[in-house]
Design an enzyme around this catalytic site. Structure first.
Site, PDB file in Angstrom:
ATOM      1  N   ILE A  71       6.736  -3.497   3.635  1.00 49.81           N
ATOM      2  CA  ILE A  71       6.276  -3.672   5.016  1.00 49.81           C
ATOM      3  C   ILE A  71       6.109  -2.255   5.567  1.00 49.81           C
ATOM      4  O   ILE A  71       6.977  -1.411   5.365  1.00 49.81           O
ATOM      5  CB  ILE A  71       7.278  -4.530   5.832  1.00 49.81           C
ATOM      6  CG1 ILE A  71       6.854  -4.697   7.294  1.00 49.81           C
ATOM      7  CG2 ILE A  71       8.693  -3.992   5.781  1.00 49.81           C
ATOM      8  CD1 ILE A  71       7.697  -5.742   8.070  1.00 49.81           C
ATOM      9  N   SER A  72       4.990  -1.985   6.205  1.00 49.01           N
ATOM     10  CA  SER A  72       4.702  -0.620   6.668  1.00 49.01           C
ATOM     11  C   SER A  72       5.696  -0.168   7.736  1.00 49.01           C
ATOM     12  O   SER A  72       6.273  -0.986   8.449  1.00 49.01           O
ATOM     13  CB  SER A  72       3.295  -0.557   7.256  1.00 49.01           C
ATOM     14  OG  SER A  72       2.333  -0.950   6.302  1.00 49.01           O
TER      15      SER A  72
END
Ligand code: SAH
Length: 216
Positions: A65-66
């Site tokens: 997940i960024s």
């Protein structure tokens, strides 16, 4: 175990948003959306205490997940207005998708890994985010159903080059935000015009690679 959005999470989220402001995020719609979307719902509950740190964290299938600051930066570059049609490449955890929905966009999102696609499609629906999710190869854009042209396109994996089918599916006057590069990427924003596209280049980022084909 079901996720719960406790006061503690809300407090952590509020501090995350303050940190984003301090880092130069000014788009109030981005900040509001990120204050409202519980990021910890999009990861394993064992990572709850780190959900609001400015870190990329593991999700399924070797993906991440960024960073919240990356999600904020890309979302701000989009200069999104409510009701716009947005094509996202790399659904992943669905967090960026949820932020775009909260900002009022009509989101179409493509993921190439079946495991992530199934899990995230279900999660987004359970949480009443009205994104349309597709399993496919983002290099080709959305081919199953033609909703083009899109007002905005966002790519959330590192692309070795700008895929032409995505430029084709973007509206004239629309923006594409894409990290371009192999190991490291530069964030680029492409403005589609009647002639040659205009490209602006921003800072350095590191994303998981954009890969070809689907994976079942
Ligand atoms: N925005 C997501 C980012 C996930 S990482 C999040 O914050 O959770 C990037 C995602 O892009 C991964 O899930 C990866 O499987 C996907 N991806 C890589 N190449 C792709 C392609 N060609 N088409 C669609 N998705 C792709």
């Amino acid at each position: 175990m079901p996720h719960i959005d406790t006061l503690k999470h809300q407090g952590m989220r509020h501090r995350m948003v303050q940190a984003l402001r301090a880092k130069g995020i000014t788009d109030e719609n981005v900040l509001r959306a990120m204050n409202e979307v519980p990021r910890h719902f999009f990861m394993d509950s064992a990572l709850d205490n780190h959900a609001y740190d400015d870190r990329a964290l593991p999700i399924n299938c070797d993906q991440t997940i960024s960073h919240p600051s990356t999600v904020a930066f890309q979302s701000q570059l989009l200069e999104l207005k409510p009701g716009m049609k947005v094509l996202e490449i790399g659904t992943g955890s669905g967090y960026q998708t949820a932020v775009l929905c909260k900002m009022g966009a009509r989101v179409f999102s493509i993921e190439r890994q079946k495991g992530l696609f199934d899990k995230t499609k279900r999660l987004l629906a359970e949480q009443h985010y009205r994104a349309q999710c597709f399993l496919g190869d983002g290099y080709k854009g959305l081919t199953e159903i033609d909703y083009s042209p899109y007002d905005r396109i966002i790519i959330t994996c590192g692309a070795p080059y700008i895929p032409q089918p995505l430029v084709d599916q973007l509206k004239v006057g629309g923006y594409m935000v894409i990290p371009v590069g192999d190991e490291h990427q530069k964030m680029q924003r492409l403005l589609k015009t009647e002639g040659e596209p205009v490209i602006e280049t921003f800072g350095d980022f590191r994303f998981v690679p954009m890969l070809g084909g689907r994976q079942f």
